[in-house]
Write a protein that holds these residues in place. Structure first.
Motif, PDB file in Angstrom:
ATOM      1  N   ASN A  88       8.872 -25.688  -7.750  1.00 36.20           N
ATOM      2  CA  ASN A  88       9.305 -27.068  -7.576  1.00 36.20           C
ATOM      3  C   ASN A  88      10.685 -27.203  -8.188  1.00 36.20           C
ATOM      4  N   TYR A 142       9.890 -34.834  -2.818  1.00 39.31           N
ATOM      5  CA  TYR A 142       9.312 -33.504  -3.026  1.00 39.31           C
ATOM      6  C   TYR A 142       8.050 -33.614  -3.879  1.00 39.31           C
ATOM      7  N   ASP A 190       4.662 -32.189  -2.204  1.00 39.70           N
ATOM      8  CA  ASP A 190       4.275 -30.837  -2.607  1.00 39.70           C
ATOM      9  C   ASP A 190       2.903 -30.866  -3.274  1.00 39.70           C
ATOM     10  N   PRO A 236       9.794 -31.966   1.808  1.00 39.44           N
ATOM     11  CA  PRO A 236       9.583 -33.415   1.916  1.00 39.44           C
ATOM     12  C   PRO A 236       9.677 -33.939   3.343  1.00 39.44           C
TER      13      PRO A 236
END
Length: 260
Positions: A9, A37, A41, A170
């Motif tokens: 990440n 994100y 995620d 995303p």
């Protein structure tokens, strides 16, 4: 969630996004992308049986090896073998011929499977039978709509696991969620879609050349900013931040704890 080396990440201590390279006018774009994100995620909970691994075309040298390895791993460890869906009519719309299609990518994956001496012949046959080339989608919104059609037609089932370059996580997932919502108008019919970002790709490097010589012209850290701009422009096609917050709560209601 505990940070581990195999989880990528933008705040990872193992591969942090190079925020020091941002100019003041880029900070807002990055922060918008980073928030999305965090919402998109979401890894599959332990023990989840994945119905289909999904890999969009683009950055093929980054994606094909990890996606194929993930597919084979799940095929070996799940009670039911998933499908592997490659979606997209081209890998780069800005080059002559559009780059590499899903059909071509599947042909190359099939060849890699058949050349793998560690797999027995019956397993190879079953793997290749589960490869699907969605060769019509010309953009991410169309990829979402064709995934919906594949599920409606019973050709694949969920949960879905998107195996994609980190900078694209995303927009890809938020677009798939939005397209299902646009079609069904029923949040209970949303797909369970989890993320498997390709690991350990340097933010400083450009994606490698596709097999036809096409690639993005910017390093990955700049591509994340481009993605933020696209999400801001394509509001009819991409779920908003609030919509993804709602989707995260919906995932939680299905027994999934969204990533912090």
């Amino acid at each position: 969630m505990v940070e581990t080396p195999n989880r990528l990440n933008p705040d990872s201590q193992f591969n942090p996004y190079p925020r020091e390279l941002l100019t003041p006018d880029q900070v807002g774009k990055y922060e918008s992308w980073q928030r999305m994100y965090g919402l998109c995620d979401t890894p599959p909970p332990e023990g989840t049986e994945i119905g289909a691994v999904v890999m969009p075309t683009g950055d093929l040298d980054d994606r094909v090896g990890p996606s194929l390895a993930l597919f084979i791993h799940l095929a070996k460890t799940q009670s039911e073998m998933p499908h592997l869906v490659i979606t997209g009519k081209w890998s780069n719309a800005n080059v002559d011929g559009g780059g590499v299609s899903a059909e071509k990518a599947v042909e190359m994956m099939r060849a890699k499977i058949l050349e793998d001496d560690s797999l027995d012949e019956d397993f190879k046959r079953r793997l290749t039978d589960r490869l699907i080339a969605e060769n019509e989608a010309g953009n991410t919104a169309e990829q979402g709509r064709f995934l919906h059609k594949l599920m409606e037609d019973g050709k694949i089932k969920g949960p879905l696991l998107a195996d994609v370059s980190p900078y694209h996580v995303p927009r890809f997932i938020a677009t798939v969620v939005k397209q299902f919502d646009n079609i069904d108008q029923d949040p209970t019919r949303r797909p369970l879609i989890y993320a498997a970002p390709i690991e350990f790709l340097s933010w400083h490097d450009k994606p490698p050349l596709d097999w036809n010589g096409a690639r993005a012209d910017e390093p990955r850290w700049k591509l994340a900013l481009d993605e933020a701009g696209k999400m801001a422009r394509y509001t009819k096609d991409v779920a908003s931040e609030q919509e993804m917050v709602d989707y995260s709560w919906w995932l939680r209601a299905q027994g999934v704890e969204p990533q912090k």
